[in-house]
Scaffold this active site. Structure first.
Site: not given
Ligand code: AMP
Length: 214
Positions: A13, A88, A127, A159, A170
């Protein structure tokens, strides 16, 4: 154009968002990036979000929704935006629908990237990203050169939540909570499913085709 980009962690993404942003001149709104920034700056939101993120759980909706509403009200979103990592779950999708209908700006496309679980684990643990310009590299695609960013020269970092323990959680969270949104958006005629396997450039070609064909 207003787009939601859906897909499990590691589906690509972040990379595809950068290309969508450039191609269509729209703002890239990544809730993961916004939350990581809040954590780094130790804002009240960041302090509350950190433990959820470290374990791979979703940050509670009440924290995320205000952050998104504030972000999409900014000027750079007026000409369109791309939501990456949001919504989400069903509650977030409903809240988004309310926000957009109040502003009379409906979504045009929901692009969903499909990638099998084994490939996701390989991609996530390989990554590495650039803290300087945000570019994402991946050992799985062999594009990491000497641990430094080929665009800006900063040292590449992994990360905090891209480790094997957190990855499984996740992916489970995605399957349990986020994948239900595919049916939700399918019913609204907005869903564009795209094969997310293979080289990032090939996936990008498929996204462009899906978006222009509908
Ligand atoms: P991502 O970079 O999108 O993989 O997000 C990393 C982490 O941020 C996720 O594992 C969640 O803990 C939190 N996170 C990101 N977007 C959301 C969302 N829309 N709702 C809740 N938690 C989020």
């Amino acid at each position: 154009m207003r787009v939601v980009l859906l897909g499990p962690p590691g589906a690509g993404k972040g990379t595809q968002s950068e290309w969508l942003k450039e191609q269509y001149g729209i703002a890239h709104v990544s809730t993961g990036d916004l939350l990581r920034e809040a954590v780094a700056q130790q804002t009240p939101l960041g302090v509350q979000a950190k433990s959820y993120m470290d374990s791979g759980a979703l940050v509670p909706d009440e924290l995320v929704l205000g952050m998104v509403a504030e972000r999409i009200a900014k000027n750079d979103c007026a000409g369109g935006f791309l939501l990456d990592g949001f919504p989400r779950n069903a509650a977030q999708a409903e809240a988004l629908a309310d926000m957009l209908s109040e502003a009379s700006c409906p979504l045009d496309h929901v692009v969903a990237l499909d990638v099998p679980r084994e490939a996701l684990i390989k991609r996530i643990t390989g990554r590495i990203s650039c803290p300087g310009c945000g570019r994402i590299f991946n050992i799985a695609f062999g594009n990491v050169s000497g641990g430094v960013c080929e665009d800006c020269g900063a040292e590449l970092v992994q990360r905090a939540d891209d480790n094997e323990e957190t990855v499984g959680n996740r992916l489970d969270v995605y399957e349990k909570q986020t994948s239900a949104l595919l049916d939700y958006y399918q019913a609204q005629g907005l869903l564009r499913r795209v094969d997310g396997t293979g080289a990032p450039e090939d996936v990008w070609a498929r996204i462009k085709e899906a978006v222009s064909a509908s």
